[in-house]
Design a protein around this motif. Structure first.
Motif: not given
Length: 529
Positions: A384-400
């Motif tokens: 798993l590669l974690i960068h500065d955009g990973t948090k926003s990506l996961f949060l929006n996927l979870i919200a969807y």
């Protein structure tokens, strides 16, 4: 003569007094009706005064009624208007096309609000015309200008195409917004053309589209990464059928469904939370394993909704095994279920506890970060590669996944599973040592804090997770005491070569001591003759 004059004067006085009382009767009746009745100049005046008083009371009574009735009628009218609005909202099928949601307030309060709000570019009506996002509007108009110039088309063609789909497009968004028909169509055309220009430029090069190599926006710079993060947010989406329609107009071919989805995947590829390269042998093994499995292709499936959904489908494109059935709406949003679900989000123990029980961690060679396996005490987790955009990506996927009814919860299940594994920076450090986690953040503590905050206030049932069976296997292995004892023995006495040498030396010394004791006792009781 004097008597006649006095009689006429008295008559004029009585007439004047009567007129004065008639005019002021209403005031007298409200202030001091008893005083007006005390005036007695003649019988006619006394007879007229009560009549005026009665008229005054009636007038006052009539004046009170309009004061109460309008308040009551306005109240009833407002209630009827609300009921009419509820009837319109309850029309059959009005929620069927809903796919672009506002982030629920509970998720906003629990997570980082910046992860849901665009920072550079707004797409769609939710963040339209916000002051801090207006700087990008002139670049949107430049993109539209380049498209019209390159295709030699008129803007009216795009406006008419979106106008035909306006009602369908509005139905994709949650709630109402104060935009007229012309304003809404203009916004959709402008934002959609900007998106398509970014997709085509990222695929074939912006210089091929006529842009300068040092263009402030249409060039692959650091700004483009921020634009990608904004465009993947749930509240910043444009329906995919609009993009397909306008792309077909640009290409003079209306039957190009799926092309925009492929362009979108190429554009958002840097946001993918893994970059694990597969060797030819690994890829051939993976393809042979999935040869007999019905795979899911996000580009050929019908009903693509928007770019975020296409990106999510691509992440889960070849997940094997049975898929969870869609959840019921009342189950998702019930407060009672929310509390129950929060108590049941503990799938497995953290890395430190699992390691102490004898479970090993190994990096699994696959480009699907969610494909976790467990066999013979070894938990295989993909990189798993974690960068500065990973948090926003996961949060929006979870919200969807939380908002959309027909959406399963694979991403939520994976994030909660990783949240259970990671409780401390030491857990992150060990996973990094195993090659499972690679991050570009400041420290391991930031990674641990990221996962511990991703799923706050998220409704989740472990029985509805594709990792529930794997979690049961891990917990069963963890609960076996012999595995913990064996792991403790190995950790204490076999963790380095010197400990192993010392252990075997102690065992040999113990055996020699036992042998010496045996022969001493044997020689004492059975001496040689």
């Amino acid at each position: 003569m004097v008597a006649v004059f006095n009689k006429q004067l008295l008559s004029w006085y009585l007439i004047t007094l009567k007129l004065n009382q008639a005019v002021e009767s209403g005031v007298y009746n409200t202030q001091a009706p008893s005083t007006s009745r005390s005036i007695s100049c003649s019988e006619s005046i006394q007879a007229q005064t009560p009549q005026n008083q009665q008229n005054g009371v009636e007038e006052t009574g009539h004046s009170d009624e309009p004061r109460s009735k309008p308040v009551e009628s306005e109240w009833i009218i407002s209630i009827k208007e609300k009921l009419d609005q509820a009837q319109q909202d309850d029309v059959a099928g009005c929620w069927a096309k809903l796919s672009i949601y506002r982030i629920p307030q509970c998720l906003r309060d629990a997570g980082d609000d910046k992860a849901y709000i665009p920072q550079i570019v707004s797409l769609g009506p939710y963040h339209h015309n916000k002051r801090r996002l207006r700087n990008m509007d002139r670049h949107k108009w430049r993109a539209l200008h380049y498209i019209l110039k390159r295709t030699n088309q008129e803007i009216q063609l795009y406006l008419d195409a979106v106008k035909e789909l306006e009602e369908k497009t509005r139905a994709c968004y949650e709630g109402s917004f104060s935009l007229s028909s012309n304003e809404f169509v203009e916004m959709i055309v402008l934002d959609s053309c900007f998106i398509l220009e970014l997709f085509r430029g990222a695929a074939g090069g912006f210089t091929q589209l006529g842009y300068s190599r040092n263009d402030p926006i249409f060039a692959m710079r650091a700004t483009m990464h921020l634009i990608q993060r904004d465009m993947i947010m749930l509240e910043n989406q444009i329906p995919l059928f609009i993009l397909d329609r306008l792309f077909g107009l640009q290409s003079d071919n209306p039957c190009l469904n799926g092309v925009v989805a492929r362009l979108a995947l190429g554009f958002f590829d840097p946001l993918t939370p893994t970059d694990e390269p597969l060797t030819k042998s690994d890829r051939s093994k993976l393809e042979s394993t999935l040869a007999n499995v019905s795979s899911f292709d996000p580009l050929t499936e019908q009903g693509g909704l928007h770019c975020l959904e296409v990106f999510r489908r691509n992440l889960l494109a070849i997940r094997t095994g049975p898929k969870p059935t869609p959840r019921m709406w009342i189950k998702r949003w019930s407060h009672a279920d929310r509390v129950a679900d929060k108590r049941r989000q503990q799938l497995i123990h953290c890395v430190t506890e699992l390691k102490d029980s004898g479970i090993k961690f190994k990096k699994r060679k696959t480009d699907r970060f969610w494909d976790i396996r467990f066999k013979n005490g070894v938990l295989q987790v993909p990189r798993l590669l974690i960068h500065d955009g990973t948090k926003s990506l996961f949060l929006n996927l979870i919200a969807y996944e939380q908002c959309h009814l027909d959406c399963t919860n694979e991403i939520t299940s994976y994030v909660i599973f990783m949240d259970n594994l990671i409780d401390s920076p030491e857990d992150v450090s060990y996973l990094h040592y195993c090659g499972i986690i690679e991050h570009w953040l400041g420290s391991d503590a930031e990674v641990a804090d990221l996962f511990n905050r991703l799923c706050q206030e998220v409704v989740f049932d472990m029985n509805d997770s594709y990792l529930s069976k794997l979690s049961e296997q891990v917990n069963h292995y963890y609960d076996h005491r012999w595995n913990a004892w064996r792991a403790s023995l190995k950790h204490r006495y076999f963790n380095n070569p010197w400990s192993i040498i010392s252990f075997f030396a102690a065992v040999i010394l113990l055996l020699l001591t036992l042998a010496q004791t045996f022969y001493t006792v044997y020689g004492f009781y059975w001496p040689h003759v």
